[in-house]
Design a protein around this motif. Structure first.
Motif, PDB file in Angstrom:
ATOM      1  N   UNK B  73      10.258   4.404 -10.982  1.00 38.40           N
ATOM      2  CA  UNK B  73       9.428   4.665 -12.148  1.00 38.40           C
ATOM      3  C   UNK B  73      10.268   5.272 -13.270  1.00 38.40           C
ATOM      4  N   UNK B  74       9.640   5.422 -14.418  1.00 37.44           N
ATOM      5  CA  UNK B  74      10.391   5.929 -15.572  1.00 37.44           C
ATOM      6  C   UNK B  74      10.934   7.337 -15.336  1.00 37.44           C
ATOM      7  N   UNK B  75      10.239   8.121 -14.474  1.00 38.32           N
ATOM      8  CA  UNK B  75      10.751   9.470 -14.196  1.00 38.32           C
ATOM      9  C   UNK B  75      11.700   9.473 -13.003  1.00 38.32           C
ATOM     10  N   UNK B  76      12.147   8.279 -12.591  1.00 35.85           N
ATOM     11  CA  UNK B  76      13.103   8.088 -11.507  1.00 35.85           C
ATOM     12  C   UNK B  76      12.524   8.388 -10.136  1.00 35.85           C
ATOM     13  N   UNK B  77      11.210   8.644 -10.074  1.00 33.01           N
ATOM     14  CA  UNK B  77      10.596   8.741  -8.753  1.00 33.01           C
ATOM     15  C   UNK B  77      10.385   7.310  -8.255  1.00 33.01           C
ATOM     16  N   UNK B  78      10.233   7.177  -6.941  1.00 28.66           N
ATOM     17  CA  UNK B  78      10.169   5.840  -6.367  1.00 28.66           C
ATOM     18  C   UNK B  78       8.844   5.662  -5.633  1.00 28.66           C
ATOM     19  N   UNK B  79       8.084   4.660  -6.053  1.00 34.09           N
ATOM     20  CA  UNK B  79       6.746   4.455  -5.484  1.00 34.09           C
ATOM     21  C   UNK B  79       6.722   3.158  -4.673  1.00 34.09           C
ATOM     22  N   UNK B 121      -4.963  -5.172  -6.599  1.00 30.31           N
ATOM     23  CA  UNK B 121      -4.462  -5.921  -5.452  1.00 30.31           C
ATOM     24  C   UNK B 121      -3.271  -5.293  -4.779  1.00 30.31           C
ATOM     25  N   UNK B 122      -2.886  -4.102  -5.232  1.00 31.79           N
ATOM     26  CA  UNK B 122      -1.734  -3.433  -4.629  1.00 31.79           C
ATOM     27  C   UNK B 122      -2.172  -2.140  -3.940  1.00 31.79           C
ATOM     28  N   UNK B 123      -1.498  -1.820  -2.842  1.00 31.84           N
ATOM     29  CA  UNK B 123      -1.764  -0.565  -2.143  1.00 31.84           C
ATOM     30  C   UNK B 123      -0.541   0.323  -2.347  1.00 31.84           C
ATOM     31  N   UNK B 124      -0.805   1.605  -2.631  1.00 33.06           N
ATOM     32  CA  UNK B 124       0.293   2.501  -2.968  1.00 33.06           C
ATOM     33  C   UNK B 124       0.516   3.526  -1.860  1.00 33.06           C
ATOM     34  N   UNK B 125       1.774   3.700  -1.482  1.00 30.69           N
ATOM     35  CA  UNK B 125       2.133   4.789  -0.576  1.00 30.69           C
ATOM     36  C   UNK B 125       2.776   5.876  -1.440  1.00 30.69           C
ATOM     37  N   UNK B 126       2.722   7.106  -0.942  1.00 35.60           N
ATOM     38  CA  UNK B 126       3.259   8.171  -1.804  1.00 35.60           C
ATOM     39  C   UNK B 126       4.775   8.275  -1.715  1.00 35.60           C
ATOM     40  N   UNK B 127       5.365   7.554  -0.757  1.00 36.18           N
ATOM     41  CA  UNK B 127       6.825   7.475  -0.748  1.00 36.18           C
ATOM     42  C   UNK B 127       7.514   8.524   0.099  1.00 36.18           C
ATOM     43  N   UNK B 128       8.823   8.348   0.207  1.00 39.00           N
ATOM     44  CA  UNK B 128       9.618   9.284   1.010  1.00 39.00           C
ATOM     45  C   UNK B 128      10.171  10.393   0.125  1.00 39.00           C
ATOM     46  N   UNK B 156      -4.843   3.618  -8.706  1.00 42.55           N
ATOM     47  CA  UNK B 156      -5.125   2.678  -7.613  1.00 42.55           C
ATOM     48  C   UNK B 156      -6.514   2.848  -6.991  1.00 42.55           C
ATOM     49  N   UNK B 157      -7.126   3.964  -7.219  1.00 39.30           N
ATOM     50  CA  UNK B 157      -8.421   4.217  -6.588  1.00 39.30           C
ATOM     51  C   UNK B 157      -8.217   4.827  -5.209  1.00 39.30           C
ATOM     52  N   UNK B 158      -9.196   5.559  -4.749  1.00 35.32           N
ATOM     53  CA  UNK B 158      -9.068   6.284  -3.489  1.00 35.32           C
ATOM     54  C   UNK B 158      -8.759   5.361  -2.320  1.00 35.32           C
ATOM     55  N   UNK B 159      -9.290   4.167  -2.399  1.00 40.14           N
ATOM     56  CA  UNK B 159      -9.142   3.230  -1.270  1.00 40.14           C
ATOM     57  C   UNK B 159      -7.726   2.708  -1.109  1.00 40.14           C
ATOM     58  N   UNK B 160      -6.937   2.822  -2.157  1.00 33.77           N
ATOM     59  CA  UNK B 160      -5.650   2.128  -2.121  1.00 33.77           C
ATOM     60  C   UNK B 160      -4.452   3.070  -2.290  1.00 33.77           C
ATOM     61  N   UNK B 161      -4.683   4.344  -1.941  1.00 34.26           N
ATOM     62  CA  UNK B 161      -3.546   5.276  -1.944  1.00 34.26           C
ATOM     63  C   UNK B 161      -3.446   5.921  -0.558  1.00 34.26           C
ATOM     64  N   UNK B 162      -2.275   5.934   0.001  1.00 32.29           N
ATOM     65  CA  UNK B 162      -2.039   6.564   1.302  1.00 32.29           C
ATOM     66  C   UNK B 162      -0.974   7.637   1.150  1.00 32.29           C
ATOM     67  N   UNK B 163      -1.240   8.796   1.741  1.00 31.60           N
ATOM     68  CA  UNK B 163      -0.237   9.863   1.714  1.00 31.60           C
ATOM     69  C   UNK B 163       0.714   9.618   2.889  1.00 31.60           C
ATOM     70  N   UNK B 164       1.945   9.358   2.541  1.00 32.41           N
ATOM     71  CA  UNK B 164       2.921   8.917   3.539  1.00 32.41           C
ATOM     72  C   UNK B 164       3.588  10.123   4.199  1.00 32.41           C
ATOM     73  N   UNK B 165       3.642  10.114   5.524  1.00 35.39           N
ATOM     74  CA  UNK B 165       4.349  11.198   6.225  1.00 35.39           C
ATOM     75  C   UNK B 165       5.442  10.589   7.097  1.00 35.39           C
ATOM     76  N   UNK B 166       6.584  11.279   7.126  1.00 36.55           N
ATOM     77  CA  UNK B 166       7.724  10.786   7.911  1.00 36.55           C
ATOM     78  C   UNK B 166       8.312  11.939   8.721  1.00 36.55           C
ATOM     79  N   UNK B 167       8.803  11.611   9.912  1.00 32.72           N
ATOM     80  CA  UNK B 167       9.488  12.636  10.708  1.00 32.72           C
ATOM     81  C   UNK B 167      10.830  12.084  11.154  1.00 32.72           C
ATOM     82  N   UNK B 168      11.872  12.736  10.700  1.00 27.39           N
ATOM     83  CA  UNK B 168      13.222  12.279  11.064  1.00 27.39           C
ATOM     84  C   UNK B 168      13.996  13.348  11.810  1.00 27.39           C
ATOM     85  N   UNK B 169      13.315  14.306  12.372  1.00 31.15           N
ATOM     86  CA  UNK B 169      13.966  15.421  13.083  1.00 31.15           C
ATOM     87  C   UNK B 169      14.885  16.188  12.154  1.00 31.15           C
TER      88      UNK B 169
END
Lengths: 513, 1039
Positions: B73-79, B121-128, B156-169
Motif C-alpha cells: 500500500x501507499x504507506x508501505x504496509x502489505x495487505x 469480490x475480494x477477501x482481506x487478511x490483516x497480514x503478517x 471490505x465489510x465485516x464479512x470479508x476481513x479476517x484477523x490473521x494470526x501466525x505462530x513461528x515460535x
C-alpha cells in the motif's frame, strides 16, 4: 654524476623477496581491481616473472587469460605491507653511498653522487656493488649513471644490470636516440598516437619537427623530450631519515625477572621523552616488543589517551601491564617505540565531558585487562543478530567514535532500520538476569517440553512452561547455532529461561525477576 | 470437504526474492501434506498462480489453487487479498496494473482510495508482520492499529476481513496474538490462522535468507537481524497447525470456512479473444470465408475441388471452434505489415493451414505439401492455435508491435513475460556474493564456466577450485548447497521476445500488467506457457535478422535495376540447380538456418536437390536427431546404405516421405492416430508433451495412453518398443513440418540471393549485423571467396551503410567503424552531399569529428583519399582544430617523414577500428611460417588421406558445445583459404579448456576424417597459435 637504482617490477619483487622460490616459476601480480565500476573483478596482470612471460603471458591480460597460456601460473595480489617493507629496506641501505638521495617512485631511488669518489672513478664497479648488495636482500636491481638524473633513470631502466651514459660510458646522444619511447613513460593517449605513427624510439620522435609536434600533441611531448636533455636539471627531493622514537636492546644475559627489565624500560623512556621534547611532541601510543629465547615475540601497544611525554606516567602504564605478565622462556630482546602525537586539543560536544584524568582511567583499564583478559574489558555492544546474548566488547574510545559516525550518516541502512525498530519495541514483562557464562544443566523432558531441572544451581519439577522459542542462524559456516528456548517456573516460584542447544544439551540462560 | 486446515497465505519464489520455492513445489508439498487447496499470495502480483493452477491440473486432480496477492500500500504496509469471485479477481488485477503502470519497476504502491473502489469480490487478511495492523501494534500504536482495522472493515465489510494470526515460535508473538484477539473481539471479526509460508520445506530457509540478502544488497555476514530467526515459515500440515493453535481452534476452522467461500479459480478466468468487426451484413464466419476465397483465387488461380474441399474442411473446424475472429485479426496484422511495407511470414503450425496460406499469413502451400491440418487445429483442442509471424528484426518489427498496442489501447495488449531463472553463472555469482566470497574468484569462475550447465556437484567443486577457492574453504559447502537449491528458481521477470497477448475487453482484468524496461512496452505477469495453459491467445511477432536482410536485399535489387530486380520471396525461381549446387557443397556461410557447423557437416551427405530436401535438412539438425558424430538414419537411407523401415506397415503412408524416420511432430501425431486410435484431444496432449517445453511427467502420461491404444490394436510389444524409441530419439526434438517448410523457404531464398545477387546479399547481411553464426570478418572473407571485391571504408565514397558499387564490388559503410558515432557519420554524409571535400583540412573543419573519431578514421584508411597514406592521415588528423573557430584552417601542405604502415600494422589497425579487414586474412601473414612448420591450409584438407595425422591452424570463428553432445566440442578455424572444422572429444576439451576458450588463434593437432564428402579433424592436442598482434577478433561461442 647521478645514479639511479631501479627495482624493476617492484611490486612483484617486494613479495618475491620473501618467497624467493617463486622467482623461477611463472608468477604474475594482479593490479588492484578498481572498485565501484563495471570492470570490478576484472583485475589485469601488472607484473610477471620471466618464466610467466616466456610462457606467453602478457601484461594487461586477465588472470584467466594468463592461465590459458600457462596452466601452472600462480597469481599474487599487491601487498602494500610487503611493498612498504621493501621500500623501507631500500631507503635504509641506499645511504651507504650518499646521504643525498631521492625516493623518486616506488622501487626507484635517485642518488646524487657528486661527493662519491668511486662513482667518479668507476661507476660501473659501484653499480655492480649496489646490485650485489640488494641481491643479498632478495631484490634484483638495475643501476644507471649519467650526468643528469632524468638520463640516469632512463639508463637504469635499460641497464642489464648496470649502464653508464656519458663520461666514461656510452655516448648520451646515441643512448637517447635508441631509447624506446615507452621508457619515457608517456601518457596512454600519447603512447597510442606514437604507436600509430610508428614512432618507437626517442630518436624518431626527436626527428619530427618540434613545433608541429607541439601543435598536435600539446606540451606533454616537449616535456617528455626535454626531460631527457641535460640542460634541464632538476633538484632532487632529498629523503631525510625520519626521527625515530625507537629504543631497542638485546640482552647479553637473558632476563628472567621484572626488576632489571623495568630499569631498562625507564631509561629507554627517558631517552624517548627527551627526543619527543626536542621536537615538541608527545607520545600518543607506545609499542612494546619483547623477544624470547625460543625466538617467539610478544607485542603489545598501549594508547595514551591524553598524549604525554611524562616519564612516570608512561612508565606506570608499562609497569601495570608487565606486573601481571608471565612468559615461559627468558627474555632476550626489548624494544620500545613511541608514536609521536601532538598534545590533545579536543572540543567536546554539549553533553560530553572529559575524564578528569584520562591517563589514570586508561591505567585502571590496563589493570583490569591484566586481571581479566584483554577481551573482557570495554563496553559490551549487542550484535545485530538473532543469536541470544551476542555482543562484542568495544574499547571505550571506539564506541564514542562509532556513535559519532552513526550520528553523522543520514539515511539508515536496512539493517540499521531493522535494529532501530527492534530497539524501539519495548519488551514488557519481567527482566531477565543472564548467567554469564550460562550453566550446563540436566533437564527431563516429555513430549510437551521440560518437566524438571535435575542438576545445576536451580533444580526441581517444572510447574509451568512456555515455549519453545526457536532460534537458529549462521548456517553458512561452522559457527552455526540453534537454540530451543523455554521459560519455566519451578515449584519454588522462580521463573527461569532454559535452552536446549544441542540434542539433550541444556543450559540455564538466566532468571526472571 | 473434511480437511481441517487450509494454508491461505503462501508466497512463492515468483514473489522475486520474497519466497524460496516454486509454485509447483508448494502445490506438491501441500498435496503431500494431504491438503487440496492453497492460497498463493505473491507480492504485488499473481505471478505464480498460473503455474500453481497448471500444476494442479496436470499433476494433481481436485486441487484448488486459490488466487491472491499481497499488495504493497501507499504507506508501505502489505495487505494480502484473496479472490472470492471472478469480479474480485478482475479487481485485483486492475489494482495491481494501475499501481505498476504508474510506478518504477518493483516499486508499485496501491492507494487506499483505489482499494476502496476495487474491493468487491475480494477477501482481506490483516497480514503478517508487514501488515498494517501488526506493524502498528509492534510500534505500540494501538489507536492506529484499531483505525487501520476499522478502515479495512469499511472497505471490505465485516464479512470479508479476517484477523490473521501466525505462530513461528518467536518470542513476543504471544503478546501480538493477544492484541490481535482483543482487536478481533472489539470489531467482532473472525480470526484466521496462517503460516505465511515462504518455502515448501524447512530447508528452503537458507535460500530465503540468501534472497533476503540480495533484496537488501548485502551479504550474510552483514545481514544480521534482517535474516529469518528460524526456519518456521514452511508449509505446515493440518495436524501441526492444529497443535500450534490448540488454544484458538476457531482460527483453524475459519480457514476451512473461508476456503469454501473462495470459489474462484483461474479456470473461470473469463478471457475473451477480441472480436473482429465484420462489415455490416456479414458475420465473422462469412467474412472469413469471403476473404479466404479471394485469397485462394489469388494464390491458386483456379480453385480445384481438392482445394475447395480442404478449405471447406478447415473453415468448418475454425467456425466450430469459434476461431474465425482470431484468423481475421491475424490477417489484419499481416495486412498492416503490408501497408507499412514490412515483410511478414507466418510460421509454426499455422503453416499447416490452407486458409492461412490463402489469407497470405503463411507462405507455405499446405495443400501442395500435404500438411496435416489437425496438427494446427483439431476439434479436441482446447487451447488457441499458434500463429507465429516472422518480421524483420529491429525498427520494422517494433513499428508492428506498437501498432498492435495502439489498436487495443488502453490495456488491451501486452507482451508475455519471460521468467529469468538462476542459471550456472548467475547462480554462482549471486550466491557467491551473498556468502561474501572474493569478487575476483567469482569472476574467474564465470570465465571458466563457458556458459553451460554443470550437472553434478563434483564437477562444480572442481571448477570452483580452479577459480581459486580452496576445497577446505569453510563456506564451500554452503556455496554448493545454495547453488544447487537456487538453480532454476526465478530471478526476475523479463519480456518474451515476441509473444503478445491481446483482448478487447481489457487485458488488465485478466492478468496484471506492468511496464517493461523497454519504453512503450507493457508486459503481462505470466509467461507464454502460463498464458497457453490458461487459454489466453498469443500472437508471436518474432524478429528475424534474415527477414530484415532479405527485405533490404530485395529493395537493393529493385533500386539497382538492370535486370537484377526480384519482387519479393514469391518471385524467386524455384528449384534453381546452381543454388542447390552451392548448398550441396556446404557453401552456406550467411544463409538462414543452414550455415551452422552441424548443418554444413550434413549438407554434403544429404545433398539437397529439391525444396523438400531443404525442409528435411532444416529439421534434421536439432539437438536430438544428431548427437555427436552419429550419422542420421535418414541420411543412411537416402544414400542407399540402409533400407527404409516403417516399423509397422501401417506407417508407410505417414513416414514415406521421410524414409521411415519420424522427423516431424505431425508424423508422430499421425502415427499415434494410426496405431493407437488417438482422438483429437489425445493427439493434442501428445503434441504438448513433445513440444518445446518437454516434461517427462507429461510424456509418461501420454505414453501410457499410447501403449494402451497399441495393446488394443494388437501391436506386438517389440514393435511398441521401437515406436516409443523412434518417438524419443527423433520426434521429441522435431519441428512441426510446417515450421520447417517456412524456414526452408527463407533458407532457399537466402541461398538463391547469395548465388545470384551476391553483392546485394552480402551488403544486406553486413547492414543487418549482428545475425547468424559468423562475424562480419568471416562474411567479408566469404564475400571475397565468391569473387566480390570488398572496398574499405572511405570518407569520400562510403555511405552510412554498406552499399553495392557494381555487381562485383561492395563498399563498406561508415557504420561498420567502431568508435564513429552515428551522428558524426550522418553529418559526414550530409555535408559531403552538399559538396565534396577539398582536402583533409576541409573535411576536418566541416565534419569536426572528435579526437577519437579522427584517429579511427585515419588508422583504418578511411581518410586515404585525402592523404598520402594512413600515417600521413594520422599526422594531419592529429592537428588540433579550435572548436568554434570557423576561420581556423588546418594546414595541408606539411609533409611528414612518417613511414607508411607495414601490412601487419594495417591489419592490426583494421581489426582495432573495424573488427575486420578487407585486406589479406591474418593467417596469410604467417603462412610462410606455417608452411615451414608443416601446418595445413583449410583448402588442403580435402586432399588429405583419411586417418592422416595433420596440424591445422587458424582464427577461431566458432566454438560449439551442444548440451546433447556429451561434452564434445566443435571448433571452426578460419584461414585465408576457408574454414576447417575440428571435433574435440570431451576429455581433450577438458584438458585444453582454457586455451580453447581464451585464445583467438589455435593450432590443432589431430587425425583427418573424411566421411560422405565431409572433412573434419579429430583433435588430439590443442595449442596456442602465436600471433604478433592481439587482434580484437570475434567468434560465435557456446550458443
Amino acid at each position: 654524476m647521478y645514479g639511479v637504482l631501479v627495482i624493476p617490477n617492484f611490486f612483484l619483487q617486494a613479495q618475491l623477496r620473501i618467497q624467493t622460490e617463486l622467482w623461477k616459476l611463472p608468477v604474475v601480480l594482479l593490479e588492484e581491481a578498481s572498485k565501484g565500476n563495471k570492470d570490478r573483478g576484472k583485475a589485469r596482470i601488472l607484473q610477471a616473472t620471466k618464466a610467466a612471460l616466456n610462457a606467453g603471458v602478457d601484461l594487461g591480460m586477465t588472470a584467466t587469460q594468463g592461465q590459458a597460456r600457462c596452466g601452472e601460473l600462480q597469481v599474487l595480489y599487491r601487498s602494500s605491507e610487503d611493498e612498504k617493507t621493501a621500500e623501507a629496506m631500500l631507503l635504509d641501505r641506499i645511504d651507504l653511498w650518499t646521504p643525498d638521495f631521492e625516493a623518486t617512485a616506488p622501487g626507484v631511488c635517485t642518488l646524487d653522487l657528486l661527493g662519491n669518489g668511486e662513482a667518479r672513478r668507476s661507476p660501473e664497479r659501484l653499480g655492480k656493488k649496489m646490485v650485489r648488495l640488494f641481491a643479498e636482500h632478495g631484490l634484483q636491481a638495475q643501476v644507471g649513471f649519467a650526468s643528469h638524473p632524468g638520463v640516469a633513470l632512463l639508463a637504469a631502466r635499460q641497464a642489464a644490470p648496470v649502464l653508464v651514459v656519458g663520461a666514461v660510458g656510452m655516448e648520451e646522444v646515441a643512448f637517447l636516440n635508441q631509447l624506446p619511447v615507452q621508457a619515457l613513460m608517456p601518457s596512454a593517449d600519447l603512447q597510442e598516437v606514437l604507436r600509430l605513427w610508428g614512432v618507437s624510439t626517442l630518436g624518431q620522435l626527436r626527428a619530427l619537427p618540434a613545433s608541429e609536434l607541439v601543435e598536435r600533441l600539446g606540451p606533454e611531448v616537449m616535456a617528455l623530450i626535454e626531460g631527457t636533455q641535460s640542460r634541464r636539471r632538476r633538484l632532487l627531493k632529498l629523503v631525510r631519515p625520519p626521527s625515530l622514537f625507537l629504543q631497542q636492546m638485546e640482552f647479553e644475559h637473558p632476563v628472567e625477572t621484572l626488576e632489571p627489565l623495568l630499569f631498562v624500560i625507564r631509561r629507554m623512556l627517558e631517552t624517548l621523552a627527551a627526543r619527543l621534547a626536542a621536537v615538541h611532541l608527545m607520545a600518543g601510543e607506545i609499542y612494546l616488543t619483547l623477544g624470547f629465547e625460543d625466538e617467539t615475540t610478544h607485542e603489545r601497544n598501549f594508547r595514551v589517551p591524553d598524549p604525554s611525554r611524562e616519564v612516570d606516567l608512561l612508565f606506570r602504564i608499562l609497569h601495570t601491564y608487565l606486573e601481571n605478565f608471565t612468559a615461559e622462556t627468558p627474555m632476550v630482546l626489548l624494544a620500545l617505540e613511541a608514536m609521536p602525537s601532538r598534545a590533545l586539543a579536543h572540543q567536546f560536544e554539549l553533553f560530553e565531558s572529559s575524564l578528569r584524568d584520562p591517563n589514570r582511567f586508561s591505567e585502571t583499564l590496563a589493570r583490569l585487562e591484566a586481571l581479566l583478559g584483554e577481551d573482557r574489558v570495554g563496553t559490551p555492544e549487542p550484535l545485530a543478530t538473532h543469536r541470544p546474548d551476542a555482543f562484542v566488547m568495544k574499547p571505550f574510545q571506539e564506541i564514542s567514535r562509532t556513535d559519532q559516525s552513526r550520528r553523522r550518516s543520514k539515511k539508515p541502512t536496512p539493517l540499521e532500520a531493522a535494529r532501530q525498530a527492534a530497539a524501539d519495541t519495548i519488551r514488557l514483562g519481567l527482566p531477565l538476569r543472564r548467567f554469564r557464562p550460562p550453566e550446563r544443566i540436566t533437564v527431563m523432558t516429555e513430549k510437551q517440553g521440560p518437566i524438571a531441572i535435575l542438576s545445576g544451581q536451580v533444580q526441581g519439577p517444572v510447574t509451568q512452561q512456555r515455549g519453545p522459542w526457536l532460534l537458529s542462524g549462521e548456517w553458512w559456516h561452522d559457527a552455526l547455532w540453534a537454540f530451543k528456548e523455554w521459560d519455566v517456573q519451578l515449584e519454588d516460584g522462580g521463573v527461569y529461561r532454559i535452552a536446549e542447544v544441542e540434542k539433550n544439551q541444556w543450559i540455564l540462560v538466566g532468571a526472571y525477576g | 470437504m473434511a480437511e481441517p486446515y487450509t494454508e491461505l497465505h503462501a508466497r512463492s519464489a515468483l514473489s522475486f526474492l520474497r519466497g524460496a520455492s516454486r509454485p509447483e513445489d508448494l502445490v506438491r508439498q501441500t498435496a503431500a501434506l494431504g491438503m487440496t487447496a492453497l492460497g498463493l499470495c505473491d507480492r504485488d502480483g499473481v505471478y505464480g498462480t498460473a503455474r500453481a493452477q497448471y500444476a494442479t491440473r496436470e499433476l494433481i486432480s481436485e486441487f484448488h489453487a486459490i488466487v491472491g496477492s499481497e499488495l504493497t500500500m501507499e504507506d508501505e504496509s502489505v495487505v494480502p487479498l484473496l479472490a472470492e469471485t471472478r469480479l474480485g479477481y478482475q479487481n485485483l488485477c486492475r489494482l495491481i496494473t494501475r499501481a505498476k503502470l504508474r510506478a518504477l519497476k518493483n516499486d508499485s504502491r496501491v492507494l487506499w482510495s483505489e482499494l476502496e473502489e476495487g474491493a468487491e469480490g475480494l477477501v482481506c487478511l490483516t497480514g503478517d508482520e508487514e501488515g498494517p495492523i501488526r506493524r502498528a501494534l509492534a510500534a505500540r500504536e494501538f489507536e492506529s492499529a484499531a483505525t487501520s482495522l476499522a478502515r479495512l472493515m469499511r472497505i471490505f465489510g465485516r464479512e470479508r476481513v479476517y484477523v490473521e494470526v501466525q505462530r513461528h515460535h518467536v518470542r513476543g508473538e504471544e503478546w501480538m496474538i493477544r492484541r490481535l484477539r482483543e482487536l478481533a473481539e472489539q470489531f467482532r471479526l473472525p480470526l484466521l490462522a496462517t503460516n505465511g509460508a515462504c518455502y515448501a520445506l524447512p530447508s528452503g530457509r537458507v535460500v530465503f535468507d540468501a534472497f533476503t540478502c540480495q533484496r537488501h544488497h548485502t551479504h550474510l555476514d552483514e545481514a544480521g537481524i534482517l535474516l529469518a530467526s528460524n526456519s518456521q515459515r514452511y508449509l505446515k500440515g493440518a495436524s501441526e497447525m492444529k497443535g500450534l493453535f490448540a488454544d484458538l481452534p476457531e482460527a483453524i476452522t475459519n480457514t476451512v470456512r473461508l476456503r469454501e467461500r473462495l470459489t474462484f479459480s483461474l479456470r473461470d478466468l473469463g478471457y475473451q479473444f477480441p472480436t473482429y468487426p465484420a462489415p455490416e451484413g456479414e458475420t465473422v464466419a462469412s467474412f472469413l470465408r469471403i476473404q479466404t476465397d479471394i485469397g485462394a483465387k489469388k494464390r491458386y488461380g483456379r480453385i480445384t475441388s481438392k482445394i475447395r474441399k480442404q478449405l471447406d474442411h478447415e473453415l468448418a473446424i475454425i467456425e466450430k471452434l469459434g476461431f474465425c475472429g482470431y484468423f481475421l485479426i491475424v490477417w489484419d496484422i499481416v495486412n498492416t505489415c503490408r501497408e507499412k511495407n514490412v515483410m511478414v511470414q507466418g510460421r509454426g503450425s499455422a503453416a499447416n493451414s490452407a486458409v492461412c496460406y490463402c489469407l497470405e499469413i503463411t507462405a507455405a502451400d499446405a495443400i501442395k505439401h500435404e500438411l496435416f491440418f489437425e496438427r494446427f487445429l483439431s476439434e479436441g483442442r482446447h487451447s488457441w492455435p499458434d500463429i507465429d509471424l516472422d518480421l524483420p528484426s529491429g525498427d520494422r518489427r517494433e513499428s508492428i508491435i506498437q501498432s498492435v498496442y495502439e489498436r487495443f489501447r488502453p490495456n488491451g495488449a501486452a507482451m508475455t513475460a519471460n521468467v529469468i531463472t538462476y542459471r550456472g553463472r548467475s547462480a554462482m555469482r549471486e550466491m557467491g556474493k551473498t556468502l561474501n566470497l572474493p569478487e575476483d574468484t567469482l569472476k574467474r569462475f564465470s570465465d571458466l564456466y563457458g556458459g553451460h550447465g554443470i550437472a553434478d556437484t563434483g564437477e562444480l567443486r572442481k571448477r570452483i577450485g580452479l577459480a581459486g577457492l580452496s576445497a577446505q574453504h569453510p563456506r564451500l559447502p554452503a556455496l554448493l548447497s545454495l547453488y544447487q537449491k537456487v538453480y532454476g528458481l526465478p530471478r526476475h521477470l523479463g519480456q518474451h521476445s515476441g509473444g503478445m497477448i491481446i483482448s478487447d475487453k481489457g487485458l488488465d482484468s485478466v492478468v496484471p500488467l506492468e511496464p517493461a524496461s523497454m519504453p512503450n512496452r507493457v508486459v503481462a505477469q505470466w509467461d507464454k506457457d502460463d498464458c497457453e495453459d490458461l487459454g489466453i491467445i498469443k500472437v508471436d511477432l518474432l524478429g528475424l535478422g534474415m527477414m530484415s536482410a532479405l527485405q533490404d536485399c530485395f529493395e537493393l535489387c529493385r533500386t539497382r535495376g538492370n535486370g537484377r530486380e526480384i519482387d519479393g520471396m514469391a518471385a524467386i525461381p524455384p528449384d534453381d540447380p546452381a543454388t542447390y549446387d552451392m548448398i550441396q557443397k556446404a557453401d552456406t556461410i550467411g544463409l538462414f538456418q543452414i550455415e551452422s557447423r552441424a548443418q554444413m557437416a550434413t549438407l554434403p551427405r544429404l545433398r539437397p536437390r529439391r525444396f523438400y530436401d531443404l525442409v528435411v535438412e532444416v529439421a534434421i539438425i536439432r539437438p536430438g536427431p544428431i548427437v555427436g558424430n552419429m550419422v542420421h538414419p535418414y541420411i543412411e537411407r537416402r544414400n542407399g546404405r540402409e533400407e527404409p523401415d516403417y516399423i509397422d506397415p501401417r506407417f508407410e503412408p505417414v513416414l514415406k516421405r521421410t524414409l521411415g524416420v519420424p522427423l516431424f511432430q505431425e508424423q508422430v501425431l499421425q502415427m499415434a492416430v494410426t496405431i493407437a486410435n488417438f482422438s483429437g484431444s489425445e493427439a493434442e496432449e501428445l503434441r504438448r508433451a513433445i513440444s518445446f517445453n518437454r516434461s517427462e511427467e507429461r510424456m509418461q502420461k501420454v505414453l501410457l495412453k499410447l501403449r494402451a491404444g497399441m495393446d488394443k490394436n494388437g501391436v506386438s510389444k517389440e514393435t511398441q518398443g521401437r515406436i516409443e524409441e523412434a518417438i524419443h530419439s527423433f520426434a521429441l526434438y522435431g519441428f512441426p513440418e510446417s515450421h520447417a517448410i517456412s524456414f526452408a523457404l527463407l533458407a532457399y531464398a537466402s541461398a538463391w540471393l547469395k548465388r545470384h545477387r551476391a553483392a546485394e546479399f552480402y551488403v544486406s547481411l553486413l547492414n543487418n549485423y549482428p545475425m547468424g553464426f559468423y562475424s562480419r570478418a568471416t562474411l567479408v572473407r566469404d564475400a571475397k571467396a565468391h569473387g566480390l571485391r570488398v572496398k574499405p571504408v572511405s570518407v569520400i565514397d562510403s555511405n552510412l551503410e554498406c552499399r553495392v558499387e557494381a555487381d562485383d564490388i561492395i563498399r563498406l559503410g561508415l557504420s561498420q567503424t567502431k568508435a564513429l558515432s552515428r551522428s558524426t557519420a550522418e553529418r559526414l554524409v550530409m555535408l559531403r552531399q552538399e559538396r565534396p571535400w577539398n582536402d583533409l583540412p576541409d573535411f576536418l573543419a566541416r565534419v569536426r569529428p572528435n579526437k577519437k573519431e579522427r584517429r579511427v578514421l585515419a588508422k583504418i584508411g578511411a581518410l586515404n583519399g585525402l592523404a598520402e597514406h594512413r600515417r600521413d592521415a594520422l599526422w594531419k588528423a592529429e592537428q588540433r582544430v579550435v572548436q568554434g573557430d570557423f576561420f581556423a584552417k588546418v594546414a595541408n601542405d606539411t609533409t611528414t617523414e612518417l613511414p607508411p604502415m607495414s601490412s601487419m600494422e594495417r591489419l592490426d589497425a583494421d581489426y582495432a577500428g573495424l573488427g575486420l579487414t578487407t585486406g589479406p586474412h591474418p593467417m596469410a601473414y604467417v603462412r610462410e611460417h606455417c608452411q615451414a612448420a608443416n601446418i595445413w591450409k583449410a583448402s588442403d584438407l580435402e586432399q588429405g588421406r583419411d586417418g592422416q595425422s595433420i596440424v591445422v591452424a587458424g582464427l577461431v570463428i566458432c566454438r560449439q558445445r551442444p548440451s546433447t553432445a556429451n561434452g564434445h566440442l566443435f571448433l571452426s578455424l578460419e584461414d585465408e583459404t576457408g574454414v576447417s572444422n575440428a571435433f574435440v572429444p570431451a576429455p581433450t576439451f577438458e584438458r585444453y579448456r582454457l586455451v580453447i576458450v581464451q585464445e583467438p588463434f589455435l593450432k590443432i593437432h589431430g587425425r583427418l576424417q573424411h566421411a560422405d564428402n565431409v572433412t573434419s579433424v579429430y583433435t588430439h592436442h590443442v595449442s596456442r597459435m602465436p600471433f604478433k598482434t592481439s587482434l580484437g577478433t570475434e567468434s560465435h561461442d557456446f550458443h
